[in-house]
Design an enzyme around this catalytic site. Sequence first.
Site, PDB file in Angstrom:
ATOM      1  N   GLU A   1      24.890  36.791  65.666  1.00 46.97           N
ATOM      2  CA  GLU A   1      25.404  37.832  64.770  1.00 46.97           C
ATOM      3  C   GLU A   1      24.940  37.459  63.371  1.00 46.97           C
ATOM      4  O   GLU A   1      24.555  36.301  63.129  1.00 46.97           O
ATOM      5  CB  GLU A   1      26.931  37.902  64.820  1.00 46.97           C
ATOM      6  CG  GLU A   1      27.448  38.842  65.887  1.00 46.97           C
ATOM      7  CD  GLU A   1      28.963  39.047  65.843  1.00 46.97           C
ATOM      8  OE1 GLU A   1      29.595  38.621  64.872  1.00 46.97           O
ATOM      9  OE2 GLU A   1      29.478  39.610  66.806  1.00 46.97           O
TER      10      GLU A   1
ATOM     11  N   HIS B   1      32.617  47.023  58.131  1.00 50.25           N
ATOM     12  CA  HIS B   1      31.643  46.800  59.203  1.00 50.25           C
ATOM     13  C   HIS B   1      30.507  47.802  59.024  1.00 50.25           C
ATOM     14  O   HIS B   1      30.756  48.989  58.836  1.00 50.25           O
ATOM     15  CB  HIS B   1      32.302  46.983  60.575  1.00 50.25           C
ATOM     16  CG  HIS B   1      31.482  46.411  61.685  1.00 50.25           C
ATOM     17  ND1 HIS B   1      30.318  46.998  62.127  1.00 50.25           N
ATOM     18  CD2 HIS B   1      31.639  45.285  62.423  1.00 50.25           C
ATOM     19  CE1 HIS B   1      29.804  46.261  63.102  1.00 50.25           C
ATOM     20  NE2 HIS B   1      30.577  45.209  63.294  1.00 50.25           N
TER      21      HIS B   1
ATOM     22  N   ARG C   1      27.233  40.853  56.643  1.00 47.28           N
ATOM     23  CA  ARG C   1      27.722  42.227  56.768  1.00 47.28           C
ATOM     24  C   ARG C   1      27.846  43.006  55.477  1.00 47.28           C
ATOM     25  O   ARG C   1      27.587  44.207  55.430  1.00 47.28           O
ATOM     26  CB  ARG C   1      29.135  42.188  57.373  1.00 47.28           C
ATOM     27  CG  ARG C   1      29.098  42.148  58.815  1.00 47.28           C
ATOM     28  CD  ARG C   1      30.447  42.165  59.359  1.00 47.28           C
ATOM     29  NE  ARG C   1      30.263  41.705  60.712  1.00 47.28           N
ATOM     30  CZ  ARG C   1      31.230  41.467  61.549  1.00 47.28           C
ATOM     31  NH1 ARG C   1      32.471  41.631  61.158  1.00 47.28           N
ATOM     32  NH2 ARG C   1      30.963  41.072  62.748  1.00 47.28           N
TER      33      ARG C   1
ATOM     34  N   HIS D   1      37.055  47.296  58.211  1.00 48.00           N
ATOM     35  CA  HIS D   1      37.071  46.583  59.494  1.00 48.00           C
ATOM     36  C   HIS D   1      38.067  45.431  59.517  1.00 48.00           C
ATOM     37  O   HIS D   1      38.838  45.287  60.475  1.00 48.00           O
ATOM     38  CB  HIS D   1      35.655  46.066  59.750  1.00 48.00           C
ATOM     39  CG  HIS D   1      35.464  45.359  61.047  1.00 48.00           C
ATOM     40  ND1 HIS D   1      35.775  45.922  62.263  1.00 48.00           N
ATOM     41  CD2 HIS D   1      34.979  44.112  61.325  1.00 48.00           C
ATOM     42  CE1 HIS D   1      35.491  45.052  63.234  1.00 48.00           C
ATOM     43  NE2 HIS D   1      35.032  43.952  62.693  1.00 48.00           N
TER      44      HIS D   1
ATOM     45  N   ARG E   1      33.808  37.165  55.685  1.00 52.09           N
ATOM     46  CA  ARG E   1      34.031  36.565  57.005  1.00 52.09           C
ATOM     47  C   ARG E   1      32.753  36.611  57.838  1.00 52.09           C
ATOM     48  O   ARG E   1      32.118  37.658  57.965  1.00 52.09           O
ATOM     49  CB  ARG E   1      35.125  37.336  57.731  1.00 52.09           C
ATOM     50  CG  ARG E   1      35.457  36.792  59.101  1.00 52.09           C
ATOM     51  CD  ARG E   1      36.522  37.649  59.736  1.00 52.09           C
ATOM     52  NE  ARG E   1      36.040  38.999  59.962  1.00 52.09           N
ATOM     53  CZ  ARG E   1      35.532  39.444  61.094  1.00 52.09           C
ATOM     54  NH1 ARG E   1      35.455  38.647  62.141  1.00 52.09           N
ATOM     55  NH2 ARG E   1      35.115  40.693  61.215  1.00 52.09           N
TER      56      ARG E   1
END
Length: 535
Positions: free
Chosen positions: A131, A246, A292, A353, A388
Site C-alpha cells: 500500500e 481516502h 494517501r 476515511h 496514517r
Amino acid sequence: MPDLPELRRYLVNIDSASTHQLFTDTLIIGAGVAGLRAAIEAAQHQNVIVVCKQTLEDSNTWNAQGGIASVLQKTDSFESHIADTLNTGCGLCDQKIVELVVRKGPELVRQLLHWGTEFDLVDGHIAATLEGGHSHPRIAHAHGDETGRAIAETLIKTVRKEPNIKIVENLYTIDLLTSENTCFGIIADKNAHRQIIWAENTILATGGAGRLYRETTNPEGATADGIAIACRAGAILQDLEFMQFHPTTLYIAGASRALITETLRGEGAILLDSKGCAFMKDYHPDAELAPRDIVSRAILAQMLKTGSTHVYLDVRHLDKDYLKKRFPLITELCESFDIHFQTDLIPVRPSAHYMIGGLKTDRSARTTIENLYACGEIASTGLHGANRLGSNSLLEGLVFGQIAGRAASKQKKTRPSLPEHILIKHQIPHSDRTRLDTADVTNSLRALMWRNVGITRTAQPLRETREIITFWQRYVMDKVFDSPDGWQCQNMLTAALLMAQSAELRNESRGVHFRQDYPETDDKQFKKHIEITRP
Ligand code: SIN
C-alpha cells in the site's frame, strides 16, 4: 488550547437512584477490532460487558478491505515498518509507541490466524501486498478484500464463546458518568429504556467520525459520538484536525459511497483523469503509491484542472481472473453498477476515511480521566502522527485493544466497590428556544464539513464553519432529546466544532492537514499536538 463554548455536562436528565442499573468490572463501548480484542483480554481476569450502538457487525472494522500491516515476510524488518510509519507521520508520531505497535504486530496477527482468521496464504505463509508509503509488501489480507469482515468474525466468535463476556447490542451510550475526574460507567438508552451501567473500568472504543462528512467511506455509525462524550466528561482530546481522506471511493452520483481499496493500486491499478491521462507521476515519484494525502490532493487538483467530478481507476491491463479472486467484494460492487474490469474504468474520488486524532492516551491506553481507557480509532496513541500509513489502523486496534483490556482488568481498585458511594442527579433547565429539524441540521453539517473542513482548508471558511455550527448549537444543544437521532446530532455538532477549531489553529500544512493559506510545514511553531479540553 482553544476556547470552547459552554458545553452541557450531560445530554439528559439523570437520577441514578431511580434508573435501571447493571454492574460490571470492565465495560467496553464499541465492537470493532479494538473493543473486541480488549474484551477478550479483560475477560481473562474479570467480568466484562461489551455494548455497541448497532450490532456487532456494524463497525468500521467489518468494512475494512485492504488489510492489516505487519512484518511477516523474511525480506521485511521492524526497522523498515517503523521508519515508514515515522516518515508518513510527518514529525508527530511518538517513536516509542510506533516501536511498541510494530514489534507486537506479528504475534497478534498470527494469534488471529490461530483463532481462525482465514488470511490468504502463499506456500503456507501469510501473503502480503503493498500500500502507499510502505517500502515492503506487508499488508496481510483475508478472503481477498474482505479482511475486516474476516477479522471481525473471528473476534466475534471468540467473544461469544467467552463466559465472562456479556454483549449488549443496540444500546446507545449517552454519556460517561464521572465524578472528580473519575469514570464510573455510562448512562445509556436501549429501545427507549434508560439504564446505567456501573463499571470499575471503562474502555471507550467507539470508532470514527467519517459521517461528519457528506462524502465518506464510513458506515452509518461513525458519527464521532466518542469524541463528544469524552469532551463533555472533560478528557483531553488531541489532533482533531487530522482527518484522513481516502483517495478512491466509488463515485456514482446518487449511490452511497463505497471504498475501493488502496491495495488495488498496490496490485497495479492506474489513476486516469477524465481525458484518459495518467497524472500521478506529475505529482509524486511514487505515483499511485504515494502517501494517501498526496494522492487525494492530486486527484482533487486534477478534477479541478479537467472540470470533472471524479477520476478513474484503470485495471483493464491486469489479469481479470486474478482480480476477481483477489477483490471479490469490489468485483461484486462494480458489477452491480455494470462496471466490468476488462472493459470499463472505475469512477472514483476522495472521501473522509479515518480520524487520526482523538482521546489522548498513554502507553497503557489510559486517558486523562481516571479509570477510563481508549483504544482504536477514538484514541490518539501517537502511532499515526499527522498521517496514517495504510492498514496500520487494524494493527493499532489489535495491539492497543489488548493493552487496554489488560490494563483495565489489572487495575487495582482504588476506591470502594460501586456504587454505594455515588449518586448522580442532573437536571437540565427547560429551554423555550425554537426547535430545529435535527435531520436537516445533520445533512447541512455534513455538506458544510465537506466544503470547508475537507481535503484543503483556508482560514476564512474555517472561521465561518465555526460560526455556523455555533449558531445551530444554540437551537440544538439546549434541548433534552429522548432518542438517538437527537443525541447523535448533538454529538456531531460538538465534534465538528472541535475539528474545525483545531484546523483553524494549525496555521501550517502537515500530513493530512493541508492549509492553502499556509502551504508549508512550520516545525518551529507547530511540531506539537493541538490539545482540546472543556474548561
Ligand atoms: C484500504 O483498503 O485502502 C483502506 C485501508 C486503510 O485505510 O488502512
